[in-house]
Motif scaffolding. Structure first.
Motif, PDB file in Angstrom:
ATOM      1  N   VAL A   1       1.054  -1.102  -0.129  1.00 12.60           N
ATOM      2  CA  VAL A   1       0.097   0.166   0.071  1.00 12.60           C
ATOM      3  C   VAL A   1       1.014   1.206   0.039  1.00 12.60           C
ATOM      4  O   VAL A   1       1.728   1.384   1.076  1.00 12.60           O
ATOM      5  CB  VAL A   1      -0.715  -0.015   1.244  1.00 12.60           C
ATOM      6  CG1 VAL A   1      -1.826   1.311   1.354  1.00 12.60           C
ATOM      7  CG2 VAL A   1      -1.779  -1.247   1.451  1.00 12.60           C
ATOM      8  N   PHE A   2       0.784   2.118  -1.012  1.00 16.62           N
ATOM      9  CA  PHE A   2       1.360   3.290  -1.038  1.00 16.62           C
ATOM     10  C   PHE A   2       0.515   4.650  -0.889  1.00 16.62           C
ATOM     11  O   PHE A   2      -0.562   4.474  -1.312  1.00 16.62           O
ATOM     12  CB  PHE A   2       2.077   3.598  -2.464  1.00 16.62           C
ATOM     13  CG  PHE A   2       3.167   2.338  -2.767  1.00 16.62           C
ATOM     14  CD1 PHE A   2       4.219   2.530  -2.529  1.00 16.62           C
ATOM     15  CD2 PHE A   2       2.405   1.447  -3.492  1.00 16.62           C
ATOM     16  CE1 PHE A   2       5.195   1.661  -2.749  1.00 16.62           C
ATOM     17  CE2 PHE A   2       3.402   0.487  -3.785  1.00 16.62           C
ATOM     18  CZ  PHE A   2       4.818   0.446  -3.519  1.00 16.62           C
ATOM     19  N   LYS A   3       1.093   5.697  -0.381  1.00  9.94           N
ATOM     20  CA  LYS A   3       0.359   7.027  -0.318  1.00  9.94           C
ATOM     21  C   LYS A   3       0.451   7.498  -1.764  1.00  9.94           C
ATOM     22  O   LYS A   3       1.315   7.165  -2.348  1.00  9.94           O
ATOM     23  CB  LYS A   3       1.044   7.918   0.546  1.00  9.94           C
ATOM     24  CG  LYS A   3       0.207   9.035   0.537  1.00  9.94           C
ATOM     25  CD  LYS A   3       1.021  10.003   1.643  1.00  9.94           C
ATOM     26  CE  LYS A   3       0.544  11.719   1.541  1.00  9.94           C
ATOM     27  NZ  LYS A   3       1.084  12.654   2.329  1.00  9.94           N
ATOM     28  N   ALA A   4      -0.649   8.106  -2.193  1.00 13.04           N
ATOM     29  CA  ALA A   4      -0.504   8.494  -3.521  1.00 13.04           C
ATOM     30  C   ALA A   4       0.041  10.313  -3.517  1.00 13.04           C
ATOM     31  O   ALA A   4      -0.508  10.892  -2.430  1.00 13.04           O
ATOM     32  CB  ALA A   4      -2.074   8.819  -4.153  1.00 13.04           C
ATOM     33  N   ALA A   5       0.831  10.702  -4.399  1.00 12.78           N
ATOM     34  CA  ALA A   5       1.185  12.003  -4.291  1.00 12.78           C
ATOM     35  C   ALA A   5       0.067  13.079  -4.569  1.00 12.78           C
ATOM     36  O   ALA A   5       0.278  14.256  -3.946  1.00 12.78           O
ATOM     37  CB  ALA A   5       2.377  12.261  -5.039  1.00 12.78           C
TER      38      ALA A   5
END
Length: 111
Positions: A73-77
């Protein structure tokens, strides 16, 4: 000197004798992915959580972060990048460590 040259040739011969599949083993149950262009990694979108600004991607190795292939899971810029993809899409992306949070800073559809 002769021993050093012989050792170099032996090492080169052993390296070329490895099966091609050994280089493609990503571990962690990751699917093998082709390398993307321009320093981008390739992956498949598993989930988009626009409310939290997050995206889950099953990806190949992230060379810039020294990470093997896995699902993360990544944060979106930006929220705009989440509007362009949906689960099942193959994407090219760049993930970076931004203030201690793994963040997708670039995202393109691979289709």
């Amino acid at each position: 000197m002769k021993a050093l040259i012989s050792a170099i040739f032996v090492a080169a011969a052993l390296g070329s004798a490895l099966p091609a599949s050994a280089a493609g083993d990503h571990g962690h149950g990751a699917m093998p992915m082709a390398a993307a262009t321009d320093g981008m990694s390739e992956g498949m979108v598993k989930k988009v959580d626009a409310a939290k600004g997050k995206i889950t991607i099953k990806h190949g190795p992230l060379k810039n972060l020294g990470m093997p292939g896995m699902t993360m899971v990544f944060k979106a810029a930006s929220m705009d990048m989440l509007k362009k993809v949906k689960p099942g899409d193959t994407v090219h992306f760049v993930a970076e460590d931004v203030g201690g949070t793994l963040t997708v800073t670039q995202l393109e559809s691979a289709q």
